[in-house]
Design a protein around this motif. Structure first.
Motif, PDB file in Angstrom:
ATOM      1  N   GLU A   2      16.751 -11.801 -19.196  1.00  0.00           N
ATOM      2  CA  GLU A   2      15.440 -11.995 -18.577  1.00  0.00           C
ATOM      3  C   GLU A   2      14.807 -10.680 -18.139  1.00  0.00           C
ATOM      4  O   GLU A   2      13.809 -10.697 -17.417  1.00  0.00           O
ATOM      5  N   ASP A   3      15.379  -9.551 -18.530  1.00  0.00           N
ATOM      6  CA  ASP A   3      14.861  -8.246 -18.116  1.00  0.00           C
ATOM      7  C   ASP A   3      13.579  -7.931 -18.882  1.00  0.00           C
ATOM      8  O   ASP A   3      13.595  -7.871 -20.118  1.00  0.00           O
ATOM      9  N   PRO A   4      12.428  -7.726 -18.205  1.00  0.00           N
ATOM     10  CA  PRO A   4      11.181  -7.421 -18.940  1.00  0.00           C
ATOM     11  C   PRO A   4      11.270  -6.150 -19.772  1.00  0.00           C
ATOM     12  O   PRO A   4      10.714  -6.091 -20.862  1.00  0.00           O
ATOM     13  N   ASN A  22      11.595  -3.337 -25.086  1.00  0.00           N
ATOM     14  CA  ASN A  22      12.366  -2.510 -26.015  1.00  0.00           C
ATOM     15  C   ASN A  22      12.666  -3.250 -27.317  1.00  0.00           C
ATOM     16  O   ASN A  22      12.733  -2.631 -28.387  1.00  0.00           O
ATOM     17  N   LEU A  23      12.867  -4.554 -27.216  1.00  0.00           N
ATOM     18  CA  LEU A  23      13.159  -5.329 -28.426  1.00  0.00           C
ATOM     19  C   LEU A  23      11.994  -5.262 -29.407  1.00  0.00           C
ATOM     20  O   LEU A  23      12.191  -5.053 -30.610  1.00  0.00           O
ATOM     21  N   TRP A  24      10.751  -5.414 -28.902  1.00  0.00           N
ATOM     22  CA  TRP A  24       9.604  -5.341 -29.806  1.00  0.00           C
ATOM     23  C   TRP A  24       9.390  -3.920 -30.319  1.00  0.00           C
ATOM     24  O   TRP A  24       8.943  -3.728 -31.457  1.00  0.00           O
ATOM     25  N   ARG A  25       9.710  -2.906 -29.486  1.00  0.00           N
ATOM     26  CA  ARG A  25       9.562  -1.539 -29.970  1.00  0.00           C
ATOM     27  C   ARG A  25      10.582  -1.203 -31.046  1.00  0.00           C
ATOM     28  O   ARG A  25      10.309  -0.395 -31.938  1.00  0.00           O
ATOM     29  N   ALA A  26      11.757  -1.824 -30.979  1.00  0.00           N
ATOM     30  CA  ALA A  26      12.774  -1.584 -32.003  1.00  0.00           C
ATOM     31  C   ALA A  26      12.555  -2.415 -33.256  1.00  0.00           C
ATOM     32  O   ALA A  26      13.112  -2.108 -34.308  1.00  0.00           O
ATOM     33  N   ALA A  27      11.757  -3.474 -33.163  1.00  0.00           N
ATOM     34  CA  ALA A  27      11.516  -4.335 -34.327  1.00  0.00           C
ATOM     35  C   ALA A  27      10.642  -3.608 -35.348  1.00  0.00           C
ATOM     36  O   ALA A  27       9.751  -2.833 -34.990  1.00  0.00           O
ATOM     37  N   ARG A  28      10.911  -3.856 -36.601  1.00  0.00           N
ATOM     38  CA  ARG A  28      10.091  -3.266 -37.666  1.00  0.00           C
ATOM     39  C   ARG A  28      10.080  -4.212 -38.859  1.00  0.00           C
ATOM     40  O   ARG A  28      11.010  -5.019 -39.056  1.00  0.00           O
ATOM     41  N   TRP A  45       9.355  -9.634 -47.723  1.00  0.00           N
ATOM     42  CA  TRP A  45       9.602  -8.742 -46.595  1.00  0.00           C
ATOM     43  C   TRP A  45      10.478  -9.465 -45.588  1.00  0.00           C
ATOM     44  O   TRP A  45      10.735 -10.666 -45.694  1.00  0.00           O
ATOM     45  N   LEU A  46      10.958  -8.729 -44.605  1.00  0.00           N
ATOM     46  CA  LEU A  46      11.726  -9.337 -43.529  1.00  0.00           C
ATOM     47  C   LEU A  46      11.487  -8.566 -42.241  1.00  0.00           C
ATOM     48  O   LEU A  46      11.049  -7.418 -42.247  1.00  0.00           O
ATOM     49  N   LEU A  47      11.792  -9.229 -41.130  1.00  0.00           N
ATOM     50  CA  LEU A  47      11.700  -8.630 -39.804  1.00  0.00           C
ATOM     51  C   LEU A  47      13.084  -8.170 -39.396  1.00  0.00           C
ATOM     52  O   LEU A  47      14.033  -8.954 -39.362  1.00  0.00           O
ATOM     53  N   ASP A  48      13.210  -6.876 -39.092  1.00  0.00           N
ATOM     54  CA  ASP A  48      14.476  -6.278 -38.699  1.00  0.00           C
ATOM     55  C   ASP A  48      14.415  -5.994 -37.198  1.00  0.00           C
ATOM     56  O   ASP A  48      13.552  -5.236 -36.747  1.00  0.00           O
ATOM     57  N   ALA A  49      15.303  -6.645 -36.420  1.00  0.00           N
ATOM     58  CA  ALA A  49      15.310  -6.472 -34.968  1.00  0.00           C
ATOM     59  C   ALA A  49      16.719  -6.707 -34.456  1.00  0.00           C
ATOM     60  O   ALA A  49      17.515  -7.426 -35.079  1.00  0.00           O
ATOM     61  N   PRO A  50      17.071  -6.124 -33.300  1.00  0.00           N
ATOM     62  CA  PRO A  50      18.426  -6.323 -32.768  1.00  0.00           C
ATOM     63  C   PRO A  50      18.718  -7.770 -32.384  1.00  0.00           C
ATOM     64  O   PRO A  50      19.846  -8.223 -32.539  1.00  0.00           O
ATOM     65  N   VAL A  54      18.310  -4.379 -24.588  1.00  0.00           N
ATOM     66  CA  VAL A  54      17.653  -5.471 -25.308  1.00  0.00           C
ATOM     67  C   VAL A  54      18.204  -6.776 -24.751  1.00  0.00           C
ATOM     68  O   VAL A  54      19.291  -6.794 -24.149  1.00  0.00           O
ATOM     69  N   PRO A  55      17.485  -7.882 -24.883  1.00  0.00           N
ATOM     70  CA  PRO A  55      17.941  -9.140 -24.258  1.00  0.00           C
ATOM     71  C   PRO A  55      19.319  -9.596 -24.708  1.00  0.00           C
ATOM     72  O   PRO A  55      20.036 -10.229 -23.934  1.00  0.00           O
TER      73      PRO A  55
END
Length: 702
Positions: A277-279, A284-290, A299-304, A253-254
């Motif tokens: 800057e790694d694509p 992966n960051l958006w795939r891990a976000a929920r 509600w809230l956004l949970d992401a690394p 993740v970034p």
């Protein structure tokens, strides 16, 4: 923090920019300036508050250029600190305004007006320095004599010694005056890192290469660098000698950073964040976000890591059409990770979903947060009421083709039922979701109109069925044979199709994944349709773990299937974290781990008593005892494999479980297929376990 000279020489080499400062008794900062200028350093640091830009009252000193160089501050002959020396170049900006009296009376102005033009200029110059985890602001007072005041010309520079920083860190420097007349200057510099830490790529894997001597002891830590709040540690280990640690590309993740330091007193820690800057890291960051629903309206956004994103509500109609944003009348909201957001709603509805987009207006995440608590999507029509001046209002029905005005002569479904929808709205049968001065949103049910439309068709079907029954009664003998054949076909088809089984597990390591794959393959020999993320990696990478599991779980439960929770130490740690009984294992947090993604849907079933009959637990004999499974999950049967294979298979094959003798044969068949994988995983003591790596998601290498 003092650093041994040989480490600095490794990092800096023979760079000509490194100078030796005079030895100081203590860590004292100093300043000096160009000839002709006078400067003074305040005794203590100040608060970093730039303030707003204000108009200059006349000529002022302003920073025009920042220059840095690396120097050494040595407390002992062999122990030094790496320091950043900063030079601020100054110039005179602005000009004196001509007095009106001088223009009017031909220069016969008061002599007091000329005095400021011959006076010296003074300025308070602020230097702001940031290098994780350090942040400082110092104040320099500079005075320029009147002889050097030339409008638009440089007057010299003031030099500050010095800001201490760690090897490999990224430093950011700002300069401005107090009060601030112009935009602040800024400079970013990457300090040299120790050459024994390197990051390289090999296909889908990333290698951390540490080239140190065999006797060197050092610590290695992986952490998520947070914009707000302290870093989140992910993994830590003390190592010796050269190492190659492999990371799976799905773990990147970034904000994933690496920290390395020698295991010596007062050692400096090197920090690098190579994946910003790694694509792949951003994907992966958006795939891990929920999205996580806290209450019915928050509600809230949970992401690394932090995400530059906006969110808005949309209306998802059944049938697979795209979710239609409710903007306007609602608006996009800026989203901050782990910050609670409130919905401007009066009531909630299962068809309301949240759309998440990034700064490039690309849809990255969509979730219908109320689908589990309020049931599946409903065939309702959303009415948008727009209010104008003088109590004027208009209504339209939201459809895939757009918003259809009511009443309307269009050929859409909402237009044909427009009069009935308006009657329902006036009689209070529609649910009001949102309301303000500009308009409102209403959800009106459509199922009763669909029933009326199809009533004649159902009646025709009933008449046809009655006629067919009469014909079959007249030909009784032929009907019996036909029904017997039909019954046999149904049974054989159901047996061939088998019951659906969804296997969930925590990807503790590669060896355990191979063991799970062997169990899934063995179960496929039975009348079971097994689904496991190992066989759907491409589909899960495209959809994301949460969306993939949600679709699999919904299909599984609709078909009367069973969800198998395969517990391991990593899975138990994850469950304990969700239940606030402990902390999770570092290796179980990969974005590819469907078990972690599934807990948000699995836990409500157990908490609300819907799990019995839908879920079955299992664990391996020599890996975990069933009593180690959290009590909440022991409300369903938990079997130990392979010792309890017959009972486990009987629970999976319900309600068409075979007789005991046949069930025992199938258990032996599964046990034989599973035994090679068990022997490979639980090998004799004394040899390293396969697939047990030093870093998350990979084996160690030297």
């Amino acid at each position: 923090m003092p650093v041994p000279w040989f480490l600095l020489s490794l990092a800096l080499g023979r760079s000509p920019i490194v100078l030796s400062l005079e030895r100081l008794v203590g860590p004292q900062d100093t300043t000096h300036c160009s000839p002709g200028l006078s400067c003074h350093l305040w005794d203590s640091d100040i608060l970093c508050l730039p303030g707003d830009i204000v108009p200059a009252p006349g000529p002022v000193l302003a920073p025009t250029h920042l220059q840095t160089e690396l120097v050494l501050r040595c407390r002992k002959e062999t122990y030094c600190d790496l320091c950043v020396r900063v030079a601020v170049h100054l110039a005179v900006h602005g000009h004196w305004e001509e007095p009106e009296d001088e223009e009017k009376f031909g220069g016969a102005a008061d002599s007091g007006v000329e005095e400021p033009r011959n006076a010296s200029l003074q300025a308070q110059v602020v230097l702001s320095f940031q290098a994780y985890p350090t942040a400082r602001c110092v104040l320099l007072e500079v005075q320029v004599p009147a002889a050097l005041v030339q409008f638009g010309q440089s007057v010299g520079s003031v030099v500050y010694d010095c800001f201490e920083a760690a090897l490999g860190s990224e430093v950011r420097i700002w300069s401005y005056t107090q009060p601030r007349y112009e935009k602040e200057l800024n400079l970013t510099q990457q300090l040299p890192a120790l050459p024994w830490l390197n990051v390289s790529a090999d296909g889908d894997n990333v290698h951390l290469v540490l080239n140190v001597s065999e006797e060197q002891h050092f610590g290695l830590s992986l952490y998520w660098n947070q914009v707000q709040g302290p870093p989140k540690p992910r993994w830590h280990k003390n190592l010796t000698g050269p190492q190659i640690i492999t990371l799976n590309h799905t773990d990147l993740v970034p904000c994933l950073c690496i920290q390395v330091w020698p295991l010596e007193p007062d050692s400096v820690r090197t920090n690098i964040c190579p994946f910003r800057e790694d694509p792949r890291a951003h994907q992966n960051l958006w795939r891990a976000a929920r999205l996580r629903l806290l209450t019915l309206q928050s509600w809230l956004l949970d992401a690394p890591c932090s995400l530059p994103a906006e969110a808005a509500l949309c209306w998802q109609a059944p049938g697979g059409d795209p979710c239609q944003p409710l903007v306007p009348p609602l608006s996009w909201e800026n989203v901050t990770v782990d910050k609670v957001l409130e919905f401007p709603l009066l009531k909630v509805h299962p068809n309301l979903c949240v759309q998440q987009v990034n700064s490039w207006e690309k849809l990255q995440l969509q979730e219908c947060l109320w689908a589990d608590s309020l049931g599946p999507l409903k065939d309702d029509v959303l009415l948008l009421e727009t209010r104008g001046p003088q109590d004027n209002r208009s209504l339209c029905a939201l459809e895939p083709s757009g918003c259809t005005s009511l009443p309307s002569k269009a050929s859409t479904r909402a237009a044909r039922l427009g009069e009935y929808l308006l009657q329902d709205l006036q009689s209070g049968q529609c649910l009001q979701l949102w309301d303000d001065d500009l308009g409102a949103l209403w959800a009106c049910p459509m199922d009763k109109y669909i029933h009326k439309r199809w009533a004649l068709l159902w009646l025709a079907c009933l008449l046809f069925a009655a006629a067919l029954s009469l014909i079959l009664l007249l030909k009784k003998d032929h009907a019996k044979g036909w029904l017997r054949l039909l019954k046999q076909d149904v049974r054989s088809g159901a047996a061939a199709r088998g019951r659906a089984a969804l296997l969930l597990y925590s990807a503790d390591d590669s060896g355990f994944e191979r063991l799970v794959g062997a169990l899934a393959s063995a179960l496929c020999q039975l009348p079971l349709r097994v689904a496991v993320d190992l066989w759907s990696r491409r589909e899960m990478s495209a959809q994301g773990p949460v969306a993939w599991f949600h679709a699999q779980r919904r299909q599984n439960l609709q078909e009367g299937g069973v969800v198998v929770l395969l517990f391991s130490p990593g899975a138990v740690a994850l469950c304990s974290e969700w239940l606030q009984e402990g902390v999770s294992a570092p290796g179980a947090h990969g974005p590819h781990d469907a078990f972690r993604a599934s807990l948000s849907c699995v836990l409500p079933d157990f908490l609300q008593g819907r799990a019995p009959g839908r879920y079955v637990g299992a664990c391996f004999d020599r890996l975990l005892h069933p009593d180690s499974v959290p009590a909440l999950f022991r409300t369903v049967p938990v079997f130990s494999l392979p010792s309890q294979l017959p009972d486990f298979l009987g629970a999976l094959l319900q309600p068409r479980a075979p007789r005991p003798g046949r069930l025992q044969e199938r258990a032996e068949q599964v046990s034989r297929a599973l035994q090679p994988a068990l022997d490979s995983y639980f090998h004799p003591p004394g040899t390293p376990a396969p697939g047990r790596g030093l870093g998350p998601g990979a084996g160690d290498g030297t």
